[in-house]
Design a protein around this motif. Structure first.
Motif, PDB file in Angstrom:
ATOM      1  N   ARG A   1      35.880  50.962  65.085  1.00  0.00           N
ATOM      2  CA  ARG A   1      36.417  49.792  65.760  1.00  0.00           C
ATOM      3  C   ARG A   1      35.389  48.976  66.526  1.00  0.00           C
ATOM      4  O   ARG A   1      35.695  48.384  67.546  1.00  0.00           O
ATOM      5  N   TRP A   2      34.145  48.988  66.083  1.00  0.00           N
ATOM      6  CA  TRP A   2      33.186  48.103  66.721  1.00  0.00           C
ATOM      7  C   TRP A   2      33.362  46.701  66.155  1.00  0.00           C
ATOM      8  O   TRP A   2      33.948  46.499  65.075  1.00  0.00           O
ATOM      9  N   CYS A   3      32.833  45.704  66.860  1.00  0.00           N
ATOM     10  CA  CYS A   3      32.932  44.334  66.355  1.00  0.00           C
ATOM     11  C   CYS A   3      32.204  44.254  65.008  1.00  0.00           C
ATOM     12  O   CYS A   3      31.169  44.902  64.824  1.00  0.00           O
ATOM     13  N   PRO A   4      32.739  43.460  64.107  1.00  0.00           N
ATOM     14  CA  PRO A   4      32.026  43.276  62.834  1.00  0.00           C
ATOM     15  C   PRO A   4      30.613  42.765  63.118  1.00  0.00           C
ATOM     16  O   PRO A   4      30.433  41.904  63.969  1.00  0.00           O
ATOM     17  N   GLY A   5      29.646  43.360  62.449  1.00  0.00           N
ATOM     18  CA  GLY A   5      28.263  42.910  62.625  1.00  0.00           C
ATOM     19  C   GLY A   5      27.518  43.625  63.729  1.00  0.00           C
ATOM     20  O   GLY A   5      26.324  43.405  63.944  1.00  0.00           O
ATOM     21  N   CYS A   6      28.192  44.496  64.467  1.00  0.00           N
ATOM     22  CA  CYS A   6      27.545  45.217  65.569  1.00  0.00           C
ATOM     23  C   CYS A   6      26.479  46.169  65.025  1.00  0.00           C
ATOM     24  O   CYS A   6      26.669  46.819  63.992  1.00  0.00           O
ATOM     25  N   GLY A   7      25.360  46.283  65.748  1.00  0.00           N
ATOM     26  CA  GLY A   7      24.278  47.180  65.347  1.00  0.00           C
ATOM     27  C   GLY A   7      24.698  48.643  65.342  1.00  0.00           C
ATOM     28  O   GLY A   7      24.059  49.485  64.694  1.00  0.00           O
ATOM     29  N   ASP A   8      25.787  48.974  66.058  1.00  0.00           N
ATOM     30  CA  ASP A   8      26.243  50.361  66.098  1.00  0.00           C
ATOM     31  C   ASP A   8      26.580  50.887  64.703  1.00  0.00           C
ATOM     32  O   ASP A   8      26.420  52.078  64.427  1.00  0.00           O
ATOM     33  N   TYR A   9      27.056  50.002  63.830  1.00  0.00           N
ATOM     34  CA  TYR A   9      27.426  50.434  62.473  1.00  0.00           C
ATOM     35  C   TYR A   9      26.227  51.030  61.744  1.00  0.00           C
ATOM     36  O   TYR A   9      26.329  52.055  61.079  1.00  0.00           O
TER      37      TYR A   9
ATOM     38  N   GLY B   1      31.566  53.221  77.061  1.00  0.00           N
ATOM     39  CA  GLY B   1      30.866  52.031  76.581  1.00  0.00           C
ATOM     40  C   GLY B   1      31.103  51.911  75.090  1.00  0.00           C
ATOM     41  O   GLY B   1      31.737  52.784  74.480  1.00  0.00           O
ATOM     42  N   CYS B   2      30.584  50.851  74.500  1.00  0.00           N
ATOM     43  CA  CYS B   2      30.785  50.690  73.058  1.00  0.00           C
ATOM     44  C   CYS B   2      30.204  51.873  72.300  1.00  0.00           C
ATOM     45  O   CYS B   2      30.853  52.481  71.453  1.00  0.00           O
ATOM     46  N   ALA B   3      28.952  52.239  72.664  1.00  0.00           N
ATOM     47  CA  ALA B   3      28.284  53.330  71.962  1.00  0.00           C
ATOM     48  C   ALA B   3      29.074  54.623  72.061  1.00  0.00           C
ATOM     49  O   ALA B   3      29.058  55.453  71.149  1.00  0.00           O
TER      50      ALA B   3
ATOM     51  N   ASN C   1      20.352  50.746  73.209  1.00  0.00           N
ATOM     52  CA  ASN C   1      20.028  49.737  74.219  1.00  0.00           C
ATOM     53  C   ASN C   1      20.304  48.355  73.656  1.00  0.00           C
ATOM     54  O   ASN C   1      19.585  47.888  72.772  1.00  0.00           O
ATOM     55  N   ASN C   2      21.355  47.705  74.164  1.00  0.00           N
ATOM     56  CA  ASN C   2      21.617  46.330  73.740  1.00  0.00           C
ATOM     57  C   ASN C   2      21.431  45.342  74.882  1.00  0.00           C
ATOM     58  O   ASN C   2      21.749  44.167  74.771  1.00  0.00           O
ATOM     59  N   GLN C   3      20.946  45.862  75.998  1.00  0.00           N
ATOM     60  CA  GLN C   3      20.601  45.031  77.156  1.00  0.00           C
ATOM     61  C   GLN C   3      21.779  44.210  77.689  1.00  0.00           C
ATOM     62  O   GLN C   3      21.596  43.128  78.236  1.00  0.00           O
TER      63      GLN C   3
ATOM     64  N   TYR D   1      16.923  50.285  69.919  1.00  0.00           N
ATOM     65  CA  TYR D   1      17.240  48.861  70.139  1.00  0.00           C
ATOM     66  C   TYR D   1      18.431  48.517  69.264  1.00  0.00           C
ATOM     67  O   TYR D   1      18.408  48.723  68.049  1.00  0.00           O
ATOM     68  N   GLN D   2      19.477  47.995  69.872  1.00  0.00           N
ATOM     69  CA  GLN D   2      20.716  47.779  69.130  1.00  0.00           C
ATOM     70  C   GLN D   2      21.247  46.385  69.426  1.00  0.00           C
ATOM     71  O   GLN D   2      21.383  45.987  70.584  1.00  0.00           O
ATOM     72  N   ASN D   3      21.561  45.671  68.383  1.00  0.00           N
ATOM     73  CA  ASN D   3      22.038  44.309  68.581  1.00  0.00           C
ATOM     74  C   ASN D   3      23.522  44.281  68.902  1.00  0.00           C
ATOM     75  O   ASN D   3      24.336  44.841  68.179  1.00  0.00           O
ATOM     76  N   CYS D   4      23.845  43.608  70.021  1.00  0.00           N
ATOM     77  CA  CYS D   4      25.250  43.321  70.326  1.00  0.00           C
ATOM     78  C   CYS D   4      25.459  41.871  69.927  1.00  0.00           C
ATOM     79  O   CYS D   4      25.081  40.962  70.668  1.00  0.00           O
ATOM     80  N   ASN D   5      26.022  41.703  68.748  1.00  0.00           N
ATOM     81  CA  ASN D   5      26.090  40.337  68.219  1.00  0.00           C
ATOM     82  C   ASN D   5      27.132  39.481  68.914  1.00  0.00           C
ATOM     83  O   ASN D   5      27.190  38.285  68.722  1.00  0.00           O
ATOM     84  N   VAL D   6      27.965  40.115  69.751  1.00  0.00           N
ATOM     85  CA  VAL D   6      28.979  39.329  70.455  1.00  0.00           C
ATOM     86  C   VAL D   6      28.472  38.831  71.808  1.00  0.00           C
ATOM     87  O   VAL D   6      28.644  37.670  72.158  1.00  0.00           O
ATOM     88  N   PHE D   7      27.824  39.694  72.561  1.00  0.00           N
ATOM     89  CA  PHE D   7      27.459  39.293  73.923  1.00  0.00           C
ATOM     90  C   PHE D   7      25.959  39.098  74.158  1.00  0.00           C
ATOM     91  O   PHE D   7      25.563  38.590  75.199  1.00  0.00           O
ATOM     92  N   ASN D   8      25.155  39.552  73.223  1.00  0.00           N
ATOM     93  CA  ASN D   8      23.711  39.419  73.457  1.00  0.00           C
ATOM     94  C   ASN D   8      22.991  39.315  72.118  1.00  0.00           C
ATOM     95  O   ASN D   8      21.991  39.986  71.875  1.00  0.00           O
TER      96      ASN D   8
END
Ligand code: SF4
Lengths: 340, 624
Positions: free
Chosen positions: A21-29, A56-58, A126-128, A203-210
């Protein structure tokens, strides 16, 4: 304890039936995929593998692994993992955490798990940014970051997680990023094999907030010129043709140079096993943020007594010295007297 | 000098002695040694160590006074005594701090060497109380403890400054003579304790003997006394403090459950001695973890519980605040966890070394959401042993965190304890999950982590390591049965009610509350909980000695209450609830049973006196 061979598995065997259930495109995938695909290669059993997370998301990660798992409370995963790892040395304990979870609310537990060297593999995404609470700045956000909670820009100096882990006496410290599955897997494999607490910043991209926080260094075009791969025993160099490198000046400072100017032999040779963490720390300070050439890979991997094993050793020694505890004798260990 | 040893000692049925001095004077040790030799003589006894929070408050000041009160008797006693019959004061501050609780006619033994101008001023005396007549209603004995100690130590080559430190052994020797205690146990103990420091051992032994001989050979004391052995039930006895009994109880509980014991703890007064005691007992497979903070202590204990160990955390009030979040997680995870709160004066840092019972409502309600957990309370120092086993039994059987309430008075107080029959201890059955427990619609066997036992409503405990039982648990609401994350409102309602029913159902699995109602004709019931047991029982005895009837019921289970409590309360016209707080149990029983409970409260940092309980019972009886 079973002695039969570890059954062969595939990614599917390590994937739970829960919808991710992460946002589509999230680096967590991509991190999840890297881990799920790596597990069959590690020669470990699903039933002996535990993922523990905080909030947290992770932290949703354990739900997606078909292993044992615990989604605990904010920041406390290293503490919970410490209790589990020290009492169950037969288990592989993984901690999945984020920059807010590990470095803000759980900072204390992280540094103490590292200094004690409890056997656990800590993956810190880390998505800062704070994702789950919808976009406040995090302890790794750059200064002046404008977010919902800092409309005039954030004031705090960020943590450099690798520097922090090294300062906390970590025996294994590495960095990787969500755009490079092979590098992630190699780094995770090394971390997992480490006999102690292993800390990996991802390093992980949060494509929604950062979105794009690490793009300057991790995008396909930028990588060769912006990521400095650390390889044990090798001169530290990067660039499409290895044309740049790191040297140590006479005053101890590290500097990025053109190899052609200094000559190959002057390059600093990476030694992850150095007892003194000073050089690894200097390497962690080479980039001020993910916009300058940044070292990735294993900064430090040294052997140090593992906490749970030491704890077990004390138990065994006490039993050898005094025999296995006898409750009846314990209750009489002071002076006792008999009536009647 | 004439020796008086031909005079036989006078018989006393009981005596309360209070040793008081500076924090650095070793009064706790002195009291403890006196207690041990009395225990070996077969006296019944109860102790009350009373010391400041500062390790070494400024010497000679009231703030730095450390005291140890011990009550010894030839019959069964219940409290450390309302007021001392004898005060041993090592300096003016110790005298001043304690004279207020001394009844007229009591004996005061002072170290007269310490009553110089400077020490008197430090203690806040304008005139010397030894000479200004203010102590005329007491029998005062002035003994030059420091100088005699220095004198006898000089012969052994000990410097006066070092010898001065042995003066507490002089006091111990003197009081040992006064109450006809044997000398051998103390002399033997000194030799053992200071084996690696022979000069200190020599100085202490000389001081101890000098104190004893001083009593024997001087004409100062008109007589000396004897308190004979109390008629104990046959059996083997030891002397224990609450913290010691609690630590041993945890070891016993782990043994009864067949589980390894893991203690995650952070040092805090007055709970630290449990950590200390357990960390010495590694031969029992005990793992003790001194965590980075209170949160990590309970977190690690919960992690160990997830792995199939008996996870325990020990703390005191401020630490319990910090553990609340993790206890809430344990409620959702439905894992066994034992949380020990050795209560002290609060709020905040409060009175770290003083006792209080004011965490009951915190234990009951101190978490967000509907978060019920069982609460067990210890009644006496030795009962801490049984309470630890009971807390473990409930935690393991019902897969729930359990709070065990002790307090500063129990923690440090000592009493004789008849050793239990270890074969009769309850067996605790962890009943780990071993295989699938659910058949899916398509007939496949699966494991549902939140399937429940019909009787206990407990879920399976399935530590990692068993193939086929892999499952994920967490703080998010769980779907009944599968344990998957569920935000479904109806499921949440169901789960909240199941968790509540699981805890309230425990009321039928605990011993009914026993009422001590001598002739069955009492109209007043005194209802207590935890460490007030001794004071209430002693107060009740006093009332009965007047020919009046009064009943006493004492709770060790505070949540849920024993199933018969409502019926018991309904049988009495008046219910008195004494508590060392401002009325917490009284609120609970009022709310639950609509009973007009009368509160008796004090929060002085000390236990109730039997006389206070007696007076409250009498005034309730007289009330129209
Ligand atoms: S908020 Fe950011 S980090 Fe969280 S799931 Fe969405 S994209 Fe990923």
């Amino acid at each position: 304890m079973t002695t039969t061979a570890v059954p062969l598995t595939t990614r599917k065997d390590w994937t739970s039936d829960q919808e991710v259930r992460w946002c589509p495109g999230c680096g967590d995938y991509s991190i999840l995929a890297a881990v799920q695909m790596l597990m069959p290669d590690l020669g470990v059993r699903r039933e002996n593998t535990v993922f523990i997370s905080g909030i947290g998301c992770a932290a949703r990660f354990p739900y997606y692994m078909s292993t044992y798992g615990m989604h605990s409370i904010h920041g406390r995963a290293p503490a919970i993992a410490t209790g589990l790892a020290t009492t169950r040395p037969d288990l592989d304990v993984w901690v999945v955490t984020g920059d807010g979870d590990a470095l803000s609310i759980g900072g204390n537990h992280l540094i103490h798990a590292l200094r004690r060297n409890v056997k656990m593999t800590i993956l810190m995404f880390n998505n800062q940014i704070y994702g789950l609470t919808k976009g406040q700045y995090s302890p790794t956000s750059e200064v002046a970051k404008v977010t919902k909670s800092t409309p005039f820009g954030s004031l705090d100096t960020p943590f450099n997680p690798v520097s922090l882990a090294l300062g906390a006496e970590a025996s294994f410290v590495a960095r990787t990023h969500d755009m490079d599955r092979a590098h992630m897997q190699e780094t995770f494999r090394r971390a997992h094999a480490h006999a102690g607490a292993a800390f990996v910043e991802v390093y992980q991209n949060c494509n929604v907030f950062n979105d794009g926080a690490f793009e300057k260094i991790t995008s396909r075009d930028a990588r060769s010129s912006m990521l400095i791969p650390l390889e044990h025993g090798q001169p530290i160099r990067f660039g499409a043709d290895g044309e740049r490198g790191v040297v140590q000046r006479a005053d101890g400072r590290l500097e990025i140079v053109d190899v052609s100017e200094v000559g190959e032999d002057s390059l600093l040779v990476h030694d992850e096993a150095r007892d003194d963490p000073g050089l690894a720390f200097a390497l962690s300070r080479l980039a001020r943020g993910p916009f300058e050439p940044t070292p990735i890979g294993v900064f430090r991997a040294v052997e140090r007594p593992e906490y749970g094993a030491e704890m077990a050793r004390q138990v065994v020694q006490a039993q050898e010295r005094r025999g296995v505890g006898d409750l009846a004798a314990l209750l009489r260990s002071g002076s006792s007297w008999t009536v009647g | 000098m004439a020796t008086k040893s031909e005079h036989p000692p006078e018989q006393l049925d009981r005596v309360v002695i209070r040793f008081a001095g500076d924090s650095g004077d070793g009064m706790q040790l002195t009291g403890d040694r006196f207690t041990t030799s009395s225990a070996l003589l077969g006296n019944d006894l109860a102790t009350f160590p009373d010391f400041p929070a500062e390790i070494r408050a400024p010497a000679g000041t009231l703030a730095g006074v450390s005291a140890f009160q011990v009550h010894i008797s030839d019959h069964d006693i219940l409290t450390p005594g309302d007021a001392p019959n004898v005060l041993v004061a090592m300096n003016p501050a110790a005298l001043r701090a304690n004279i207020g609780v001394l009844p007229k006619g009591a004996t005061v033994v002072v170290n007269v060497d310490a009553f110089d101008e400077r020490s008197l001023t430090k203690a806040g005396y304008e005139a010397n109380p030894l000479t200004d007549g203010s102590l005329s209603s007491y029998s005062v004995y002035e003994v030059p403890m420091t100088s005699i100690t220095q004198e006898v130590c000089k012969e052994a080559g000990v410097k006066p400054r070092d010898a001065e430190r042995s003066k507490n052994f002089f006091a111990l020797g003197l009081v040992s003579w006064l109450y006809t205690r044997p000398t051998e146990p103390t002399v033997g103990w000194i030799a053992k304790r200071f084996a690696d420091r022979p000069q200190v051992a020599e100085a202490n032994t000389r001081a101890f003997r000098a104190g004893f001989d001083f009593g024997e050979t001087t004409e100062l004391f008109e007589s000396h006394y004897e308190v004979r052995a109390a008629p104990f039930e046959p059996g083997e006895y030891v002397q224990v403090t609450g913290n010691q009994a609690l630590a041993w109880g945890l070891i016993a509980a782990a043994r009864q459950a067949g589980l390894p014991l893991f203690l995650g703890s952070y040092p805090i007064t007055p709970a630290s001695d449990i950590l200390h005691e357990l960390s010495r007992r590694k031969e029992f497979g005990v793992r003790t973890f001194q965590a980075e903070d209170e949160i990590a202590g309970v977190g690690a204990a919960l992690g160990a519980a997830f792995g199939g160990a008996l996870g325990v955390t020990t703390t005191s009030g401020p630490g319990l605040d910090l553990k609340s979040e993790t206890i809430g997680l344990a409620i959702n995870l439905e894992l066994p966890l034992v949380i020990i709160d050795v209560q002290r004066g609060g709020p905040s840092t409060g009175l770290p070394t003083k006792t209080e019972q004011a965490d009951l409502l915190h234990a009951m309600y101190g978490r967000h959401g509907e978060a019920p957990i069982p609460i067990v309370a210890a009644m006496t120092p030795s009962h801490c042993f049984d309470a630890a086993i009971e807390a473990t039994r409930l935690a393991v059987t019902y897969r729930t965190p359990v709070i065990l309430l002790s307090d500063g008075y129990l923690a440090n107080g000592a009493e004789p304890w008849k050793l239990p029959n270890l074969d009769a201890l309850p067996v605790i059955e962890p009943g780990f999950a071993t295989g699938p427990n659910h058949t899916a619609d398509d007939g496949t066997q699966t494991f549902w982590p939140y399937e429940r036992d019909e009787r206990t409503l407990a879920r399976p405990w399935a530590p990692p390591g068993v193939a086929g039982l892999e499952h994920r648990i967490g703080g998010l609401e769980k779907a009944a049965g599968t344990g998957n994350v569920s935000y479904d409102p109806a499921n949440h309602e169901k789960m909240v009610r199941i968790r509540a029913a699981k805890i309230s159902g425990i009321s039928t699995d605990i011993a009914p509350v026993v009422v001590d109602d001598e002739h069955g004709d009492a109209t007043v019931l005194v209802l207590g909980w935890g460490s007030t047991f001794g004071a209430i029982a002693a107060g009740v005895r006093r009332v009965r000695a007047r020919g009046l009837s009064v009943a006493h019921a004492h709770l060790t289970h505070l949540n849920p209450f024993p199933a018969n409590l409502g019926d018991v309360l309904a049988r009495y016209q008046q219910v008195l609830v004494p508590e060392v707080n401002l009325g917490q149990l009284s609120r609970l029983v009022r709310a639950e049973f609509l009973v007009d409970a009368h509160s008796l409260n004090q929060v002085r940092g000390t236990p109730f006196r039997a006389a206070e309980i007696e007076a409250a019972i009498l005034s309730l009886m007289e009330a129209p």
